[in-house]
Structures are given as C-alpha cells and as structure tokens.
Design a protein around this motif. Structure first.
Motif, mmCIF file in Angstrom:
data_model
loop_
_atom_site.group_PDB
_atom_site.id
_atom_site.type_symbol
_atom_site.label_atom_id
_atom_site.label_comp_id
_atom_site.label_asym_id
_atom_site.label_seq_id
_atom_site.Cartn_x
_atom_site.Cartn_y
_atom_site.Cartn_z
ATOM 1 N N ARG A 19 0.822 -1.210 0.000
ATOM 2 C CA ARG A 19 0.000 0.000 0.000
ATOM 3 C C ARG A 19 0.861 1.268 0.000
ATOM 4 N NH1 ARG A 19 -3.070 -2.704 4.276
ATOM 5 N NH2 ARG A 19 -4.886 -3.721 3.382
ATOM 6 N N LYS A 20 2.141 1.104 0.323
ATOM 7 C CA LYS A 20 3.040 2.256 0.323
ATOM 8 C C LYS A 20 3.525 2.617 -1.089
ATOM 9 C CE LYS A 20 4.968 1.875 4.973
ATOM 10 N NZ LYS A 20 6.197 1.969 5.756
ATOM 11 N N HIS A 21 3.146 1.829 -2.066
ATOM 12 C CA HIS A 21 3.721 1.989 -3.401
ATOM 13 C C HIS A 21 3.614 3.426 -3.914
ATOM 14 C CE1 HIS A 21 4.316 1.548 -7.738
ATOM 15 N NE2 HIS A 21 4.949 0.423 -7.460
ATOM 16 N N ASP A 22 2.471 4.052 -3.724
ATOM 17 C CA ASP A 22 2.274 5.410 -4.242
ATOM 18 C C ASP A 22 2.288 6.464 -3.141
ATOM 19 O OD1 ASP A 22 1.982 4.488 -6.896
ATOM 20 O OD2 ASP A 22 -0.080 3.896 -6.456
ATOM 21 N N SER A 23 2.983 6.156 -2.065
ATOM 22 C CA SER A 23 3.056 7.073 -0.927
ATOM 23 C C SER A 23 4.419 7.769 -0.897
ATOM 24 C CB SER A 23 2.856 6.298 0.374
ATOM 25 O OG SER A 23 4.043 5.607 0.719
ATOM 26 N N SER A 25 6.663 7.265 1.076
ATOM 27 C CA SER A 25 7.662 6.371 1.653
ATOM 28 C C SER A 25 8.684 5.890 0.629
ATOM 29 C CB SER A 25 6.977 5.149 2.277
ATOM 30 O OG SER A 25 6.290 5.496 3.459
ATOM 31 N N TRP A 26 8.264 5.724 -0.627
ATOM 32 C CA TRP A 26 9.141 5.108 -1.624
ATOM 33 C C TRP A 26 9.346 6.021 -2.816
ATOM 34 C CZ3 TRP A 26 6.405 -0.334 -1.759
ATOM 35 C CH2 TRP A 26 6.653 -0.988 -0.545
ATOM 36 N N ASP A 27 10.555 6.004 -3.346
ATOM 37 C CA ASP A 27 10.872 6.794 -4.531
ATOM 38 C C ASP A 27 10.938 5.892 -5.761
ATOM 39 O OD1 ASP A 27 13.221 5.409 -4.177
ATOM 40 O OD2 ASP A 27 14.434 7.165 -3.667
ATOM 41 N N ASP A 28 11.316 6.447 -6.900
ATOM 42 C CA ASP A 28 11.321 5.695 -8.156
ATOM 43 C C ASP A 28 12.303 4.528 -8.120
ATOM 44 O OD1 ASP A 28 9.414 7.383 -9.160
ATOM 45 O OD2 ASP A 28 10.820 8.617 -10.316
ATOM 46 N N HIS A 31 10.644 1.754 -6.235
ATOM 47 C CA HIS A 31 9.600 1.161 -7.076
ATOM 48 C C HIS A 31 10.203 0.192 -8.080
ATOM 49 C CE1 HIS A 31 6.970 4.971 -6.343
ATOM 50 N NE2 HIS A 31 6.849 4.092 -5.365
ATOM 51 N N ASP A 35 9.233 -3.669 -8.053
ATOM 52 C CA ASP A 35 8.464 -4.140 -9.202
ATOM 53 C C ASP A 35 9.170 -5.308 -9.884
ATOM 54 O OD1 ASP A 35 6.576 -2.229 -8.688
ATOM 55 O OD2 ASP A 35 7.206 -0.861 -10.290
ATOM 56 N N ARG A 220 0.547 3.709 5.350
ATOM 57 C CA ARG A 220 1.153 4.226 4.113
ATOM 58 C C ARG A 220 2.646 4.459 4.345
ATOM 59 N NH1 ARG A 220 -3.032 2.760 2.768
ATOM 60 N NH2 ARG A 220 -4.613 3.722 1.437
#
Length: 220
Positions: A19-23, A25-28, A31, A35, A220
């Motif tokens: 759920r943190k994927h688009d928060s 918390s994480w950058d590119d 990701h 992924d 998140r």
C-alpha cells in the motif's frame, strides 16, 4: 477429549506493505527494485530441471511458507542471483565461486539422498529432508559428489545465507514481520524502544486487535 488447535493469528493483521507503493515512503528507485522482484516468475534461469526441483525443496525446508497465503518465489530469487553472476563481494577460501558452489551442492545433496534413501531430495518427506540437512550442517555428508567442498560451509555460507536473504528481500516476508520496506526517502523518525511511526505496521494482540487491523489497512 480432543482439543481444537486454532490457526495462529497474524502478528500484523491486514498489513500490506505494498500500500506504500504510491506514498511518500518510496521513490522511483525503490519502485523499480520492488516491481522487478514482484514480477519474477517461479521458473529457473540458471538451474536445469533436476537442480530446480532440488533447490525448490531446499527452500521449502529452510523458509517454509504458510499454505493459503501468497508465497515469495524464494527458489526463483536464489536462481536469479546465481544466474546474474554477481556474488556478495567475498567468499570463504574453501568454497568455489557462487554458481559452482550451487552446482556442486545441489548435485551432492541429490547424490546423498539417492545413496541413503533411493530417491532424489525433492521426493523425500519432511523428516528425511530434515535429517539430511542436519547431517550437512554437522559436516557429516561424505559423498564424492561434494568434490572436496565442505558440506557444512556450503550449508552456512550458501544455503542459509542465500535462501534467507532471498526470502527476506521480498515484500510478502515484510508483511509477516511488519517491515515497512526501505527507509528512502521518508525514513523512520521514532527510533526509540517501543515507538512506532504512523506509517509503520501496528502489531495486533493474540485476539486479533481490531485497532491494529484498522491502522494496518490505513498504513502508508
């Protein structure tokens, strides 16, 4: 009187680190790494069919995963590490390079299994598999197939190291232990004992704390 053994409740009920994927918390970069791990197919890139069956069985012994829940593709993660040709930057002087150690070790484990039990390692039951791994850990496997590679070193430096590292690198394992993933870019702020940032997992109690479930759904 026969008692009923209930399935243990998850320590972090309803927590899903993805759920943190688009928060924030994480950058590119995070990701991209995650992924790639999530997209790995459970099929080999390095192992031949016999090696693949043995590696799969070995991973099931070292990091058994609960039935009915998503499984991290541990064997595939280990296989990809071997296929990549990238080691850890160090190795014990008595062990060959990563790919050669795994090639010898998987073949030797199958050879030991056939010699003792008449079947490849993947076809043994849990008890016989466990006995063979205990003998490997104790340095008590002596087949010529080991090619003078110490089986105890293979167990500690390759089997435990590579399999456990692969398992705990996957988000499904993070959910089980309430880990929020890489601390980049947001990081972790409340670093003291028994303190938790709002975006970290809330641990439920033995009864399945409803508050923890609500917080973990919002995490998140």
């Amino acid at each position: 009187m026969t008692g009923i053994v209930n399935k243990p409740l998850p320590r972090y009920p309803d927590y899903d680190v993805l759920r943190k994927h688009d928060s924030p918390s994480w950058d590119d970069a995070t990701h991209a790494v995650l992924d790639e791990r999530l997209a790995i197919d459970d099929r080999p890139a390095f192992c031949d069919p016999a090696q693949w069956r043995t590696l799969h069985a070995l991973c099931e012994c070292i990091v058994p995963q609960p039935a009915g829940e998503p499984h991290a593709p541990v064997a595939a993660l280990v296989d990809r590490k071997i296929a990549s040709g990238h080691g850890d930057g160090y190795r014990h002087e008595s062990l060959p390079r990563l790919d050669e150690a795994w090639r010898i070790g998987l073949a030797a484990l199958d050879d030991e299994s056939r010699s003792r039990h008449g079947s490849p390692f993947a076809d043994l039951d849990d008890v016989l598999r466990g006995a063979l791994l205990h003998a490997m850990q104790q340095g008590a496997l002596t087949s010529a197939a080991w090619q003078r590679m110490p089986c105890a070193l293979f167990f500690t430096q390759r089997v435990l190291h590579d399999i456990c590292a692969a398992y705990y690198s996957h988000p499904y394992a993070w959910n089980a232990m309430g880990f929020g993933g890489p601390a980049n870019p947001r990081g972790y702020v409340r670093m003291g004992f028994d303190r938790r940032d709002p975006w970290e997992a809330a641990q439920g109690d033995e009864h399945g704390d409803a508050t923890a479930r609500r917080e973990n759904r919002r995490a998140r």
